[in-house]
Design an enzyme around this catalytic site. Structure first.
Site, short mmCIF file in Angstrom:
data_model
loop_
_atom_site.label_atom_id
_atom_site.label_comp_id
_atom_site.label_asym_id
_atom_site.label_seq_id
_atom_site.Cartn_x
_atom_site.Cartn_y
_atom_site.Cartn_z
N ASP A 14 9.34 3.16 2.01
CA ASP A 14 8.13 3.95 2.28
C ASP A 14 7.79 3.83 3.76
OD1 ASP A 14 5.65 5.09 2.59
OD2 ASP A 14 4.73 4.08 0.88
N PHE B 210 0.86 -1.18 0.00
CA PHE B 210 0.00 0.00 0.00
C PHE B 210 0.89 1.23 0.00
CE2 PHE B 210 -2.35 3.57 1.61
CZ PHE B 210 -3.52 3.49 0.88
N LYS C 29 2.16 11.21 6.94
CA LYS C 29 1.32 11.01 8.12
C LYS C 29 1.83 11.77 9.36
CE LYS C 29 -1.31 7.14 6.50
NZ LYS C 29 -0.91 6.03 5.66
C1 LIG Z 1 -0.98 6.07 4.16
C2 LIG Z 1 0.14 5.61 3.34
C3 LIG Z 1 0.47 6.23 2.12
C4 LIG Z 1 -0.39 7.31 1.51
O1 LIG Z 1 -0.50 8.47 2.29
P1 LIG Z 1 -1.67 9.50 2.00
O2 LIG Z 1 -1.33 10.68 2.88
O3 LIG Z 1 -2.96 8.85 2.37
O4 LIG Z 1 -1.62 9.85 0.56
C5 LIG Z 1 1.60 5.80 1.45
N1 LIG Z 1 2.34 4.81 1.94
C6 LIG Z 1 2.07 4.18 3.10
C7 LIG Z 1 2.97 3.10 3.58
C8 LIG Z 1 0.94 4.54 3.84
O5 LIG Z 1 0.63 3.90 4.96
#
Ligand SMILES: *Cc1c(COP(=O)(O)O)cnc(C)c1O
Length: 423
Positions: free
Chosen positions: A230, A145, A259
């Site tokens: 990520d 994700f 986040k």
């Molecule tokens: C939440 C998340 C994203 C996307 O972030 P948004 O602010 O919702 O666009 C990307 N990578 C990971 C691992 C995430 O948990």
């Protein structure tokens, strides 16, 4: 119908009537929040064990962060990157200090920072590695994700995220998370990067097998492939270290943050890398109108200082171990309802036995008893409270979870007993 319930229903009805149906929220209407507690419009109190998917790691409306925002709001909020400012430079410097990377490129949402990483990897693949432009390939894990833009969902393996949103451009190749043979099989000479979560969050809090990241690191180095980590959800203390890659004893070539970087107030994200990678960006090659705005930078900078000065990262590991142990006690009491409790730091997935019930069923019952969590997929309940949570509050949360789990356990026992009785 009582007046209070009426208020709750009217707020829910309005979102349902005028909003796109792209979410299925738990039936709680949040009115206000403070640190780890949330109150709904009826004045009912909840313990927040979700913290907006780790965005609220500092707790809701942390006084120091609110004060920093207010100070900046007396000065200037948005100027765009057409000019310099007084808060972005200090944020970038602080990011470099905590991440160990030489440079950072600020964006807003996590998905935008992932897009930044993809563009960087492709240009690096072409200009530095020499892959013909248009042929660059990026390896991604099954179950990944990384956000919701059309490029990113194009390499999701989750049909719900993809169906009907194509065509997808390609350039991405899947491998099985945690499986080095699968990485090697997916690679070609045109592979320029591996984009990966250090723990797969939305897939259900999947912790990689020991040694996988070390092998991956060595393989990437040997094949001139960027390792892009990520940590939008895992980073900034969530797992008990500043960054989850530190558990693995490796250093990626680039790091994506989001986040919690917004400190619970604003969307702030960043793509971090050393100059040898970041150099592929030249003026006009990439950007964002709101990225790195004065207000966002002030908030993010204060958020990083709070994490450091309040010892939130240091205490997370100990708190997480405690919460994990207490949840496993409950697991033992309600067998076979919970098939696994896993995670790292204050990021825990409770995996429900699918023949017993769904995660969503339990999430709704927990909310009715004053505990906020969220399911991911059919079977996993995620617990990721603010890093400011106290042991006392974790005890209260575990008691609510125990009560709900025992209720469900008793119901299931009743069902078995009834079915077992001849008619
Ligand atoms: C939440 C998340 C994203 C996307 O972030 P948004 O602010 O919702 O666009 C990307 N990578 C990971 C691992 C995430 O948990």
């Amino acid at each position: 119908m009582d007046a209070k319930r009426d208020t709750t229903d009217s707020f829910i009805a309005k979102e349902a009537r005028y909003g796109a149906r792209n979410y299925a929220p738990v039936q709680v209407v949040v009115d206000h929040a403070k640190d780890c507690l949330v109150w709904d419009v009826d004045g009912r109190e909840y313990i927040d064990m979700m913290s907006a998917y780790s965005s609220v790691s500092h707790g809701h409306l942390h006084p120091r962060i609110v004060a920093a925002a207010q100070r900046q709001l007396e000065k200037v909020a948005v100027t765009s990157r057409a000019y310099y400012g007084t808060t972005l430079g200090p944020l970038l410097e602080k990011l470099s200090e905590v991440t160990g990377f030489e440079r950072a490129l600020p964006m807003n949402t996590g998905a935008e920072a992932v897009e930044t990483a993809i563009k960087c990897a492709r240009r690096w693949g072409h200009r530095i590695k020499g892959v013909p432009d248009g042929r660059q390939r990026i390896l991604v894990a099954r179950g990944n994700f990384h956000g919701r833009t059309s490029t990113i969902i194009g390499f999701s393996s989750e049909p719900e995220y993809r169906n009907g949103f194509g065509p997808f451009d390609g350039g991405f190749q899947h491998f099985d998370y945690g499986d080095m043979q699968s990485v090697k099989a997916a690679a070609t000479p045109d592979t320029c990067a591996v984009l990966i979560e250090p723990i797969q969050g939305e897939a259900g809090v999947i912790v990689p097998p020991p040694g996988f990241f070390q092998e991956l690191r060595a393989w990437c180095t040997a094949h001139q492939v960027l390792l892009i980590d990520d940590e939008v959800q895992a980073g900034l203390g969530r797992t008990g270290k500043w960054f989850a890659f530190q558990h693995e004893g490796i250093r990626p070539d680039a790091l994506i943050l989001g986040k919690a970087l917004g400190a619970g107030l604003l969307p702030v994200s960043a793509f971090c890398a050393d100059d040898k990678v970041m150099q592929v960006f030249s003026p006009n090659s990439h950007g964002s109108t709101f990225g790195g705005n004065a207000l966002a930078a002030a908030v993010a900078l204060e958020g990083l200082k709070v994490l450091e000065e309040e010892g939130l990262v240091d205490h997370c590991a100990e708190k997480g171990d405690y919460l994990m142990r207490r949840l496993r006690e409950v697991q033992d009491e309600v067998r076979p309802l919970i098939r696994d409790v896993r995670g790292r730091g204050l990021w825990i997935g409770v995996d429900i036995e699918p023949s017993c019930t769904t995660a969503r069923d339990l999430v709704e019952r927990l909310a009715a008893h004053g505990l906020l969590s969220k399911e991911t997929h059919e079977t996993v309940i995620r617990f990721a409270p603010p890093l400011t949570i106290t042991f006392e509050l974790m005890d209260r949360a575990v008691e609510i979870f125990r009560r709900v789990a025992r209720e469900k356990h008793a119901e299931l026992a009743g069902r078995v007993a009834r079915q077992g009785t001849p008619a």
